[in-house]
Design a protein around this motif. Structure first.
Motif, mmCIF file in Angstrom:
data_model
loop_
_atom_site.group_PDB
_atom_site.id
_atom_site.type_symbol
_atom_site.label_atom_id
_atom_site.label_comp_id
_atom_site.label_asym_id
_atom_site.label_seq_id
_atom_site.Cartn_x
_atom_site.Cartn_y
_atom_site.Cartn_z
ATOM 1 N N PRO A 1 -3.490 27.003 47.526
ATOM 2 C CA PRO A 1 -3.980 25.556 48.265
ATOM 3 C C PRO A 1 -3.077 25.666 49.626
ATOM 4 N N GLU A 2 -3.777 25.298 50.566
ATOM 5 C CA GLU A 2 -2.977 25.156 51.829
ATOM 6 C C GLU A 2 -2.937 23.612 52.232
ATOM 7 N N ALA A 3 -1.641 23.308 52.759
ATOM 8 C CA ALA A 3 -1.516 22.024 53.085
ATOM 9 C C ALA A 3 -0.998 21.661 54.251
ATOM 10 N N HIS A 4 -0.667 20.570 55.012
ATOM 11 C CA HIS A 4 -0.314 20.095 56.269
ATOM 12 C C HIS A 4 0.838 19.041 55.698
ATOM 13 N N GLY B 1 3.944 18.413 60.527
ATOM 14 C CA GLY B 1 3.354 19.531 61.261
ATOM 15 C C GLY B 1 3.185 20.766 60.901
ATOM 16 N N ASP B 2 4.174 21.223 59.837
ATOM 17 C CA ASP B 2 3.925 22.712 59.291
ATOM 18 C C ASP B 2 2.876 22.987 58.470
ATOM 19 N N LYS B 3 2.269 24.023 58.395
ATOM 20 C CA LYS B 3 1.147 24.518 57.381
ATOM 21 C C LYS B 3 1.920 25.055 56.390
ATOM 22 N N ILE B 4 1.665 24.834 55.123
ATOM 23 C CA ILE B 4 2.309 25.391 53.969
ATOM 24 C C ILE B 4 1.326 25.967 52.993
ATOM 25 N N LEU B 5 1.760 26.781 51.987
ATOM 26 C CA LEU B 5 1.035 27.243 50.648
ATOM 27 C C LEU B 5 1.575 26.500 49.544
ATOM 28 N N LEU B 6 0.846 25.933 48.547
ATOM 29 C CA LEU B 6 1.392 25.307 47.425
ATOM 30 C C LEU B 6 0.927 25.906 46.281
ATOM 31 N N PRO B 7 1.651 25.628 45.232
ATOM 32 C CA PRO B 7 1.038 26.024 44.045
ATOM 33 C C PRO B 7 -0.052 25.279 43.593
ATOM 34 N N SER B 8 -0.812 25.893 42.441
ATOM 35 C CA SER B 8 -1.773 25.163 41.976
ATOM 36 C C SER B 8 -1.424 24.029 41.118
ATOM 37 N N TRP B 9 -0.369 23.675 40.720
ATOM 38 C CA TRP B 9 0.177 22.812 39.944
ATOM 39 C C TRP B 9 1.378 22.085 40.487
ATOM 40 N N GLY B 10 1.671 21.065 39.801
ATOM 41 C CA GLY B 10 2.770 20.233 40.287
ATOM 42 C C GLY B 10 2.671 19.236 41.433
ATOM 43 N N GLY B 11 3.568 18.305 41.580
ATOM 44 C CA GLY B 11 3.571 16.988 42.783
ATOM 45 C C GLY B 11 3.068 15.842 41.994
ATOM 46 N N ARG C 1 8.258 18.519 45.595
ATOM 47 C CA ARG C 1 9.795 18.967 46.054
ATOM 48 C C ARG C 1 9.778 20.179 47.266
ATOM 49 N N ASP C 2 10.694 20.247 47.741
ATOM 50 C CA ASP C 2 10.957 21.380 48.826
ATOM 51 C C ASP C 2 10.809 22.726 48.133
ATOM 52 N N SER C 3 11.458 22.818 46.974
ATOM 53 C CA SER C 3 11.580 24.225 46.443
ATOM 54 C C SER C 3 10.224 24.607 45.673
ATOM 55 N N GLU C 4 9.219 23.478 45.670
ATOM 56 C CA GLU C 4 7.933 24.176 45.064
ATOM 57 C C GLU C 4 7.255 24.711 46.066
ATOM 58 N N ILE C 5 7.541 24.513 47.318
ATOM 59 C CA ILE C 5 6.549 25.009 48.410
ATOM 60 C C ILE C 5 6.741 26.640 48.485
ATOM 61 N N LEU C 6 5.799 27.273 48.295
ATOM 62 C CA LEU C 6 5.617 28.697 48.094
ATOM 63 C C LEU C 6 5.881 29.567 49.527
ATOM 64 N N ALA C 7 5.349 28.949 50.598
ATOM 65 C CA ALA C 7 5.489 29.684 51.805
ATOM 66 C C ALA C 7 4.913 28.793 52.866
ATOM 67 N N LYS C 8 5.765 29.160 54.337
ATOM 68 C CA LYS C 8 5.429 28.543 55.452
ATOM 69 C C LYS C 8 4.291 29.353 56.017
ATOM 70 N N VAL C 9 3.108 28.669 56.744
ATOM 71 C CA VAL C 9 2.227 29.761 57.393
ATOM 72 C C VAL C 9 2.757 29.496 58.901
ATOM 73 N N MET C 10 2.983 30.807 59.459
ATOM 74 C CA MET C 10 3.198 30.745 60.797
ATOM 75 C C MET C 10 2.131 31.297 61.518
ATOM 76 N N GLU C 11 1.709 30.405 62.487
ATOM 77 C CA GLU C 11 0.539 30.685 63.422
ATOM 78 C C GLU C 11 0.993 31.063 64.714
#
Length: 106
Positions: free
Chosen positions: A46-49, A72-82, A96-106
């Motif tokens: 899942p992607e998130a803002h 404003g960053d676009k990120i990828l989330l795990p399908s669980w947690g939060g 948590r910041d540590s649960e974020i999988l990646a930042k999507v650079m555009e």
């Protein structure tokens, strides 16, 4: 899910290393106008803002570790947690910041 006593998402301020995000809504219609079934709307990551981010959490020496994302960053989330928060019809997620999988650079 949190109670609906929150009137505006702007009043939610994440603490420490928590990040407030809103998942992108899956496309329900193709560019040519065909409606997609809800079963095809799930994405593997899942992607998130990012709406808001806390200041960061202290490490073992008491120094604040800065956040890896900012509003404003676009990120990828795990399908669980939060923790889900619902304000009106909109749904948000505190993670948590540590649960974020990646930042999507555009």
């Amino acid at each position: 899910m949190a109670s609906s006593t929150i009137r505006s998402i702007k009043s939610v301020v994440p603490l420490l290393d928590r990040v407030l995000v809103q998942r992108f809504k899956p496309e329900t219609k193709t560019a040519s106008g065909l409606f997609l079934p809800s079963s095809s709307a799930s994405s593997p990551l899942p992607e998130a803002h990012v709406i808001a981010a806390g200041p960061g959490a202290p490490n073992k020496d008491g120094q604040i570790v800065p956040m890896s994302v900012q509003p404003g960053d676009k990120i990828l989330l795990p399908s669980w947690g939060g923790n889900q928060i619902k304000v009106g019809e909109e749904e948000y997620l505190l993670i948590r910041d540590s649960e974020i999988l990646a930042k999507v650079m555009e």
